[in-house]
Design an enzyme around this catalytic site. Structure first.
Site, short mmCIF file in Angstrom:
data_model
loop_
_atom_site.label_atom_id
_atom_site.label_comp_id
_atom_site.label_asym_id
_atom_site.label_seq_id
_atom_site.Cartn_x
_atom_site.Cartn_y
_atom_site.Cartn_z
N GLY A 1 -5.04 -4.65 7.23
CA GLY A 1 -6.29 -3.94 7.00
C GLY A 1 -7.46 -4.35 7.88
N THR B 1 -1.90 2.06 7.10
CA THR B 1 -1.34 1.02 6.25
C THR B 1 -0.92 -0.14 7.14
OG1 THR B 1 0.34 0.48 4.58
CG2 THR B 1 0.97 2.11 6.22
N GLY B 2 -0.86 -1.32 6.56
CA GLY B 2 -0.58 -2.50 7.37
C GLY B 2 -1.77 -3.44 7.33
N THR C 1 0.84 -1.20 0.00
CA THR C 1 0.00 0.00 0.00
C THR C 1 0.87 1.24 0.00
OG1 THR C 1 -1.65 -1.14 1.34
CG2 THR C 1 -1.76 1.25 1.34
N ARG D 1 -11.52 -10.27 -1.15
CA ARG D 1 -11.23 -9.61 0.13
C ARG D 1 -10.93 -8.12 -0.10
NH1 ARG D 1 -6.66 -6.52 2.12
NH2 ARG D 1 -6.56 -6.76 4.36
N VAL D 2 -11.51 -7.28 0.74
CA VAL D 2 -11.23 -5.83 0.69
C VAL D 2 -10.72 -5.41 2.05
CG1 VAL D 2 -12.28 -3.55 0.40
CG2 VAL D 2 -12.97 -5.44 -1.10
N GLY D 3 -9.67 -4.60 2.08
CA GLY D 3 -9.09 -4.16 3.34
C GLY D 3 -9.53 -2.75 3.71
N ASP D 4 -8.73 -2.11 4.54
CA ASP D 4 -9.07 -0.79 5.07
C ASP D 4 -8.85 0.35 4.07
OD1 ASP D 4 -6.25 -1.48 5.27
OD2 ASP D 4 -6.00 0.49 6.18
C1 SD4 Z 1 -4.74 -3.94 3.28
N1 SD4 Z 1 -3.87 -2.07 4.49
O1 SD4 Z 1 -5.28 -4.21 2.23
C2 SD4 Z 1 -3.69 -2.87 3.31
C3 SD4 Z 1 -2.33 -3.50 3.20
C4 SD4 Z 1 -1.16 -2.61 3.49
O2 SD4 Z 1 1.14 -2.30 3.48
O3 SD4 Z 1 -1.29 -1.49 3.93
N2 SD4 Z 1 0.06 -3.07 3.27
O4 SD4 Z 1 -4.98 -4.52 4.34
#
Ligand code: SD4
Length: 296
Positions: free
Chosen positions: A211, A208-209, A153, A185-188
């Protein structure tokens, strides 16, 4: 004054340099962040986002992106879009050209094509090779999420001080999601309040990280609301991360990062685990910062 922030070391550098280039050539704040994220998405050598990034468990890229404008809380997002880049541009089009906030999947792709974006194959020799490696190495463990090797991300924050002295902020994010994720799948990152938030009354934030954990925490909204209560960006990010570490035991296992900027251009960030690198650009002066994980 313009202050820009961009996450993670390699893609963040590409993002901040492209964003500042656009800004110095006269781009407004929306176009500045769009240029930064689009440059990362279209760089096939970056494993992070867009073209050539790490796909889902089926070996397909499904991209998410969002932008929020603090002036009137306008926002646009897309999620689970295949075969389109840059998706940050599509998120911006959703904000500016539709009455909606988010378009998903196949219909987001159709909208992008209608708006003039050419569909394309986002897989490269390198990400096909990485996928095959993962698939053969972890065949029994298909949906393992891994953030270790690369970051998926880029989240950017932007602040401008207008000529009349009023501050204006924007948050934007683009992601291929966590590598090897379950299809669909959908993240944050495309979720307003989770992956991004911006309000000209207070400042802006992003995440980020991992999600799932960041979304449960409504991390970006929470950071902005902590700043509204009087915290500095650094205090606000630490407060969000401490709360996550206390309430969400899984958040200790993988980096969950929150970053924020207030209307003075002060910047902060905090992470639940690992180290977090970030770029800050103040009127063209680019600085690199590294944040250690909070311990409690
Ligand atoms: C997610 N937050 O799809 C994103 C992944 C991400 O560094 O930030 N990776 O969960």
């Amino acid at each position: 004054m313009t202050v820009l922030v961009s996450t993670w070391e390699d893609p963040g550098k590409v993002g901040i340099e492209a964003a500042w280039k656009a800004r110095s050539e006269g781009a407004d704040l929306r176009s500045t962040l769009e240029a930064g994220l689009a440059a990362c998405e279209l760089d096939p050598t970056l494993l992070a986002i867009g073209l050539g990034s790490l796909p889902n468990a089926d070996g397909e890229l499904e991209l998410d992106a969002s932008m929020m404008d603090g002036e009137d809380l306008s926002a646009g997002a897309v999620c689970a879009v295949r075969g389109i880049a840059p998706v940050i541009s599509v998120a911006r089009m959703v904000m500016e050209r539709t009455p909606h906030l988010m378009l998903a999947g196949e219909q987001a792709r159709r909208f992008a094509i209608e708006q003039g974006i050419q569909p394309r194959n986002l897989m490269t020799e390198e990400n096909v090779r990485r996928y095959d490696e993962w698939k053969t190495g972890n065949a029994k463990n298909e949906y393992v999420h891994s953030l270790e090797e690369s970051h998926d991300t880029v989240t950017m924050l932007g602040l401008e001080m207008r000529e009349d002295g009023t501050p204006h902020v924007i948050s934007a994010s683009s992601t291929s999601g966590i590598a090897w994720k379950q299809p669909g799948r959908v993240g944050d990152s495309p979720i307003v309040g989770a992956g991004i938030y911006a309000d000209d009354e207070v400042g802006c934030a992003g995440a980020t990280g991992w999600g799932e954990e960041l979304w449960k925490a409504c991390a970006s909204f929470r950071a902005v609301e902590f700043m509204r209560q009087g915290m500095s960006p650094q205090e606000a990010c630490e407060a969000v991360v401490r709360q996550m570490r206390r309430r969400q035991p899984k958040s200790h296992q993988m980096a969950c990062v929150v970053l924020a900027m207030n209307l003075k251009g002060e910047v902060g960030a905090a992470t639940t685990a690992a180290e977090f690198p970030m770029w800050i650009c103040r009127d063209g002066q680019i600085e690199f910062r590294q944040y250690e994980a909070l311990k409690d």
